[in-house]
Design a protein around this motif. Structure first.
Motif, PDB file in Angstrom:
ATOM      1  N   UNK A  65       4.926  15.827 -14.309  1.00  0.00           N
ATOM      2  CA  UNK A  65       6.184  15.133 -13.989  1.00  0.00           C
ATOM      3  C   UNK A  65       6.455  15.123 -12.488  1.00  0.00           C
ATOM      4  N   UNK A  66       6.081  16.166 -11.771  1.00  0.00           N
ATOM      5  CA  UNK A  66       6.303  16.140 -10.325  1.00  0.00           C
ATOM      6  C   UNK A  66       5.374  15.137  -9.645  1.00  0.00           C
ATOM      7  N   UNK A  67       4.128  15.046 -10.104  1.00  0.00           N
ATOM      8  CA  UNK A  67       3.225  14.055  -9.522  1.00  0.00           C
ATOM      9  C   UNK A  67       3.636  12.631  -9.891  1.00  0.00           C
ATOM     10  N   UNK A  68       4.140  12.444 -11.111  1.00  0.00           N
ATOM     11  CA  UNK A  68       4.648  11.123 -11.497  1.00  0.00           C
ATOM     12  C   UNK A  68       5.863  10.755 -10.650  1.00  0.00           C
ATOM     13  N   UNK A  69       6.683  11.740 -10.338  1.00  0.00           N
ATOM     14  CA  UNK A  69       7.834  11.504  -9.461  1.00  0.00           C
ATOM     15  C   UNK A  69       7.374  11.081  -8.075  1.00  0.00           C
ATOM     16  N   UNK A  70       6.348  11.738  -7.555  1.00  0.00           N
ATOM     17  CA  UNK A  70       5.806  11.369  -6.244  1.00  0.00           C
ATOM     18  C   UNK A  70       5.324   9.924  -6.264  1.00  0.00           C
ATOM     19  N   UNK A  71       4.638   9.539  -7.334  1.00  0.00           N
ATOM     20  CA  UNK A  71       4.126   8.170  -7.442  1.00  0.00           C
ATOM     21  C   UNK A  71       5.274   7.162  -7.443  1.00  0.00           C
ATOM     22  N   UNK A  72       6.309   7.418  -8.229  1.00  0.00           N
ATOM     23  CA  UNK A  72       7.455   6.502  -8.282  1.00  0.00           C
ATOM     24  C   UNK A  72       8.131   6.395  -6.909  1.00  0.00           C
ATOM     25  N   UNK A  73       8.264   7.517  -6.242  1.00  0.00           N
ATOM     26  CA  UNK A  73       8.914   7.505  -4.936  1.00  0.00           C
ATOM     27  C   UNK A  73       8.034   6.838  -3.881  1.00  0.00           C
ATOM     28  N   UNK A  74       6.725   6.947  -4.016  1.00  0.00           N
ATOM     29  CA  UNK A  74       5.826   6.239  -3.101  1.00  0.00           C
ATOM     30  C   UNK A  74       5.886   4.728  -3.315  1.00  0.00           C
ATOM     31  N   UNK A  75       6.124   4.313  -4.569  1.00  0.00           N
ATOM     32  CA  UNK A  75       6.331   2.885  -4.823  1.00  0.00           C
ATOM     33  C   UNK A  75       7.533   2.383  -4.025  1.00  0.00           C
ATOM     34  N   UNK A  76       8.568   3.200  -3.942  1.00  0.00           N
ATOM     35  CA  UNK A  76       9.753   2.814  -3.171  1.00  0.00           C
ATOM     36  C   UNK A  76       9.408   2.715  -1.688  1.00  0.00           C
ATOM     37  N   UNK A  77       8.718   3.720  -1.175  1.00  0.00           N
ATOM     38  CA  UNK A  77       8.394   3.743   0.252  1.00  0.00           C
ATOM     39  C   UNK A  77       7.466   2.604   0.671  1.00  0.00           C
ATOM     40  N   UNK A  78       6.665   2.116  -0.279  1.00  0.00           N
ATOM     41  CA  UNK A  78       5.758   1.016   0.049  1.00  0.00           C
ATOM     42  C   UNK A  78       6.342  -0.352  -0.306  1.00  0.00           C
ATOM     43  N   UNK A  79       7.589  -0.370  -0.731  1.00  0.00           N
ATOM     44  CA  UNK A  79       8.263  -1.613  -1.097  1.00  0.00           C
ATOM     45  C   UNK A  79       8.624  -2.414   0.158  1.00  0.00           C
ATOM     46  N   UNK A  80       8.674  -3.750   0.034  1.00  0.00           N
ATOM     47  CA  UNK A  80       9.074  -4.563   1.192  1.00  0.00           C
ATOM     48  C   UNK A  80      10.582  -4.532   1.462  1.00  0.00           C
TER      49      UNK A  80
END
Length: 170
Positions: A65-80
């Protein structure tokens, strides 16, 4: 307003991803630091204990769950960070990332509790059991209590951005 929302979303995602990575690091290390060590054959001493199984399951769930959280948050950081992203996409990703982070913290505390129960062998109806439960869940309760206003603020920022974009399109 869009610039403020972009900055807030980036800062929030960066902070939460830092915490999620730290949680992942801790639970990864805990997986290799077996409570009370191993026997002469290299097997965990508490291998037959149901608490050891619980410890292992909570460790795996916390890591996932912590790694899945990192992935979701990285999606935000890479968003336009376009205006339309603030309607559904970014708030949904932030909510899921935050929920996964909170869940990983809960499972980490459960893992900690299992480790304490394995190593100090708490007895029923003793004050030590209550103390360990309190020590395990106090940080999670504080985190949830203080992050509730954050979730309300996230929702209001997204609603204001939506209103502003509707006003701009008219």
């Amino acid at each position: 307003m869009l610039n403020d929302a972009q900055e807030w979303m980036k800062d929030t995602a960066q902070s939460c991803s830092t915490v999620a990575v730290l949680v992942a690091k801790v639970v990864f290390a805990a997986a290799y630091t077996i409570p009370s060590g191993t026997d002469k054959r290299g097997l965990p001493i508490f291998l037959s204990s149901p608490l050891f199984l619980f410890f292992t399951i909570m460790d795996v769930v916390a890591l996932a769950s912590s790694l899945a959280s990192v992935v979701m948050l990285l999606f935000i950081l890479s968003s336009p960070f376009e205006m339309q992203d603030f309607h559904k996409s970014l708030p949904r990703k932030l909510s899921v990332g935050f929920a996964l982070l909170f869940f990983s913290l809960i499972t980490t505390m459960l893992e900690f509790s299992a480790t304490m129960f394995l190593t100090i062998r708490l007895q029923k109806d003793k004050w030590t059991s209550t103390l360990v439960y309190t020590a395990a869940f106090f940080p999670v309760a504080v985190f949830g209590l203080f992050q509730f206003p954050f979730m309300v603020a996230a929702k209001s920022v997204c609603m204001e951005t939506k209103k502003a974009s509707e006003g701009a399109s008219e």
